[in-house]
Design an enzyme around this catalytic site. Structure first.
Site, PDB file in Angstrom:
ATOM      1  N   ARG A   1      -6.199  62.101  45.195  1.00 29.28           N
ATOM      2  CA  ARG A   1      -7.227  61.048  45.189  1.00 29.28           C
ATOM      3  C   ARG A   1      -8.162  61.119  46.405  1.00 29.28           C
ATOM      4  NH1 ARG A   1      -7.141  56.206  45.173  1.00 29.28           N
ATOM      5  NH2 ARG A   1      -8.610  55.892  43.473  1.00 29.28           N
TER       6      ARG A   1
ATOM      7  N   TYR B   1     -11.928  61.686  45.147  1.00 26.07           N
ATOM      8  CA  TYR B   1     -12.801  60.494  45.066  1.00 26.07           C
ATOM      9  C   TYR B   1     -13.202  59.959  46.434  1.00 26.07           C
ATOM     10  CZ  TYR B   1     -10.257  60.465  40.615  1.00 26.07           C
ATOM     11  OH  TYR B   1      -9.671  60.811  39.433  1.00 26.07           O
TER      12      TYR B   1
ATOM     13  N   CYS C   1      -3.794  75.666  50.848  1.00 22.34           N
ATOM     14  CA  CYS C   1      -4.857  76.511  51.405  1.00 22.34           C
ATOM     15  C   CYS C   1      -6.231  76.054  50.917  1.00 22.34           C
ATOM     16  CB  CYS C   1      -4.593  77.955  51.049  1.00 22.34           C
ATOM     17  SG  CYS C   1      -2.976  78.450  51.624  1.00 22.34           S
ATOM     18  N   GLU C   2      -6.613  74.877  51.284  1.00 17.50           N
ATOM     19  CA  GLU C   2      -7.922  74.299  50.938  1.00 17.50           C
ATOM     20  C   GLU C   2      -8.289  73.338  52.066  1.00 17.50           C
ATOM     21  OE1 GLU C   2      -9.719  74.379  47.893  1.00 17.50           O
ATOM     22  OE2 GLU C   2      -8.257  75.381  46.609  1.00 17.50           O
TER      23      GLU C   2
ATOM     24  N   GLY D   1      -9.524  48.826  34.910  1.00 18.80           N
ATOM     25  CA  GLY D   1     -10.492  49.102  35.968  1.00 18.80           C
ATOM     26  C   GLY D   1     -10.446  48.232  37.208  1.00 18.80           C
TER      27      GLY D   1
ATOM     28  N   GLU E   1      -6.395  46.616  29.375  1.00 19.99           N
ATOM     29  CA  GLU E   1      -5.804  47.962  29.519  1.00 19.99           C
ATOM     30  C   GLU E   1      -5.640  48.329  31.001  1.00 19.99           C
ATOM     31  OE1 GLU E   1      -8.550  50.652  27.675  1.00 19.99           O
ATOM     32  OE2 GLU E   1      -8.208  49.893  25.652  1.00 19.99           O
TER      33      GLU E   1
HETATM   34  N1  LLP Z   1      -8.727  52.136  29.688  1.00 20.19           N
HETATM   35  C1  LLP Z   1      -9.424  53.281  29.590  1.00 20.19           C
HETATM   36  C2  LLP Z   1     -10.118  53.589  28.339  1.00 20.19           C
HETATM   37  C3  LLP Z   1      -9.471  54.157  30.685  1.00 20.19           C
HETATM   38  O1  LLP Z   1     -10.174  55.284  30.586  1.00 20.19           O
HETATM   39  C4  LLP Z   1      -8.787  53.831  31.884  1.00 20.19           C
HETATM   40  C5  LLP Z   1      -8.840  54.717  33.035  1.00 20.19           C
HETATM   41  C6  LLP Z   1      -8.063  52.610  31.929  1.00 20.19           C
HETATM   42  C7  LLP Z   1      -8.061  51.788  30.819  1.00 20.19           C
HETATM   43  C8  LLP Z   1      -7.286  52.189  33.134  1.00 20.19           C
HETATM   44  O2  LLP Z   1      -8.096  52.009  34.257  1.00 20.19           O
HETATM   45  P1  LLP Z   1      -7.436  51.444  35.622  1.00 20.19           P
HETATM   46  O3  LLP Z   1      -7.009  50.025  35.363  1.00 20.19           O
HETATM   47  O4  LLP Z   1      -6.275  52.283  35.932  1.00 20.19           O
HETATM   48  O5  LLP Z   1      -8.518  51.560  36.615  1.00 20.19           O
HETATM   49  N2  LLP Z   1      -7.958  58.969  38.442  1.00 20.19           N
HETATM   50  C9  LLP Z   1      -8.803  57.857  38.852  1.00 20.19           C
HETATM   51  C10 LLP Z   1      -8.869  56.780  37.832  1.00 20.19           C
HETATM   52  C11 LLP Z   1      -9.357  57.279  36.480  1.00 20.19           C
HETATM   53  C12 LLP Z   1      -9.336  56.206  35.438  1.00 20.19           C
HETATM   54  C13 LLP Z   1      -9.513  56.793  34.091  1.00 20.19           C
HETATM   55  N3  LLP Z   1      -9.495  55.806  33.064  1.00 20.19           N
HETATM   56  C14 LLP Z   1      -8.316  57.323  40.210  1.00 20.19           C
HETATM   57  O6  LLP Z   1      -7.353  57.868  40.741  1.00 20.19           O
HETATM   58  O7  LLP Z   1      -8.913  56.402  40.755  1.00 20.19           O
END
Ligand code: LLP
Length: 410
Positions: free
Chosen positions: A309, A313, A339-340, A237, A271
């Site tokens: 993205r 978002y 086309c959006e 995250g 993670e």
């Molecule tokens: N662990 C779990 C359980 C997760 O659900 C996620 C991301 C991560 C780790 C990794 O998170 P990160 O370090 O990448 O923020 N598509 C969105 C992000 C969705 C994240 C979903 N889960 C975007 O483009 O910002």
């Protein structure tokens, strides 16, 4: 901040210019910097002990060459589907370094994970635990699990990226947790090894992590009186810098802060996805048309099917011309061909470029290609990895055959 800079007015990634890349692989095209990926991983691991684990979050980018690179450097993986687990194993990941999260793991997902004896299935509901219990008996296999709790902490990010608040679908609520604890008393083949949380993505402020860690440590202390818990999985995250002025936490500082908040005898699992590959990846695109003198619009050959993205978002990505220019104008729009009306990359672009010029959409490595689709029957872009000053194709551009080979002509 990123792997790119101008060399003789040509924007280059680890010394390879985007013009060269366009000549070799055409546009649109995703390009990743190997050295940036490895540096980011190292920023996580360099201050951790050998019993801690960095599990790259496969969903952010699951190209096999990238997974192989990460596995061969000894890192683990966070997966959320059988497909991601299969890809990680195919890339020679060590199953003992794989954690499996997700609220909707199917019997097929769980059976595959159990048979491959992964480090931990991170359980997100009582029903899931009941199914794991049933399968562990069916296969006569011991299963290592962690309980992913919902810490009821908002991560102050875009609502779609918040996974730690009470009303989200993620993690175990208090009620679900107490049902799980009851089941575990008789779950002979299930070993509870840890607790996990993940509060969201694009998080810029450590205070949310701090709050979640406090909640988790309380639970850890209570539960470890009954079960010998080994690890706390703190999820991913961490936000990246999309622009130089963005206020974010550096990876090393983040790891230090997490370590300071958690006693030494608890092993840590991280993670990260975005903070590993986000700033290592770029989307190269070419201007197809320019229209409207007063409110200029640059129509590029990448669209929201390649990179969703911005509309999804409200994300903002820095866009740089591949050839340096000082020609600027106010409020140029950069849009895709889909086309959006949501198909745009920027409505405040300042460089006054021309048809045929190349643009580089920065910080696109995470959730760029991995969220791309064939919408408008468009072919998915190729992926290229730059390593030691050389650009290597790691996924070919899709072809018309790729588009139709699953369809049945009745
Ligand atoms: N662990 C779990 C359980 C997760 O659900 C996620 C991301 C991560 C780790 C990794 O998170 P990160 O370090 O990448 O923020 N598509 C969105 C992000 C969705 C994240 C979903 N889960 C975007 O483009 O910002």
């Amino acid at each position: 901040m990123t792997a790119v800079k101008y060399i003789n007015n040509r924007l280059s990634i680890d010394k390879v210019s985007f013009q060269e890349i366009e000549k070799a692989f055409s546009t649109p095209c995703y390009i990743y910097s190997e050295v940036t990926i490895l540096n980011n991983l190292n920023d996580y691991s360099s201050n951790l002990s050998s019993s801690d684990l960095v599990c790259y979050s496969v969903k952010s980018s699951n190209n096999l060459a990238i997974l192989k690179l990460i596995a061969s450097n000894g890192y683990g993986f966070d997966v959320v589907s059988k497909g991601e687990l299969q890809k990680a194993l195919y890339a020679k990941a060590d199953p003992k370094k794989i954690v499996f999260s997700g609220v909707g793991k199917t019997e097929e997902d769980l059976s595959f994970a159990i048979k491959n004896k992964i480090k931990s299935i991170n359980v997100e509901s009582y029903s899931e635990l009941k199914l794991i219990n049933k399968l562990s008996k069916k296969f006569d296999e011991e299963v290592n699990i962690a309980l992913r709790l919902n810490p009821e902490v908002s991560s102050k990010t875009h609502p779609f990226l918040d996974t730690g608040s009470k009303d989200t679908k993620f993690g175990l609520s208090e009620d679900e947790l107490s049902c799980c604890m009851k089941l575990l008393e008789n779950g002979d083949n299930i070993n509870l090894k840890g607790l996990a949380f993940h509060i969201g993505s694009d998080i810029r402020d450590f205070s949310s992590y701090e709050k979640a860690i406090k909640v988790m440590l309380k639970k850890f202390n209570t539960i470890s009186k009954i079960y010998p818990l080994e690890f706390l999985d703190v999820g991913g995250g961490l936000a990246i810098k999309y622009f130089d002025e963005d206020q974010t936490i550096k990876i090393k500082t983040f790891v230090e802060k997490v370590k300071q908040s958690i006693p030494d005898n608890i092993n840590l699992v991280f993670e990260p996805g975005k903070s590993i590959i986000g700033n290592a990846g770029f989307l190269l695109t070419k201007i197809t048309y320019k229209k409207n003198k007063d409110n200029p619009i640059l129509i590029v050959d990448a669209g929201m099917n390649d990179h969703i993205r911005v509309p999804l978002y409200g994300a903002k990505h820095k866009i740089l011309p591949a050839h340096k220019t000082n020609k600027t104008q106010k409020k140029i729009s950069v849009v895709g061909p889909i086309c959006e009306s949501a198909d745009y990359f920027d409505k405040n672009f300042k460089y006054d470029l021309d048809e045929g010029d190349l643009l580089v959409i920065c910080s696109s490595g995470a959730y760029g290609f991995s969220m791309s689709s064939n919408y408008n029957a468009r072919l998915k872009a190729p992926e290229v990895l730059v390593k030691n000053g050389k650009a290597k194709l790691i996924r070919a551009r899709e072809t018309f055959e790729d588009l139709i080979y699953k369809e049945l002509d009745l």
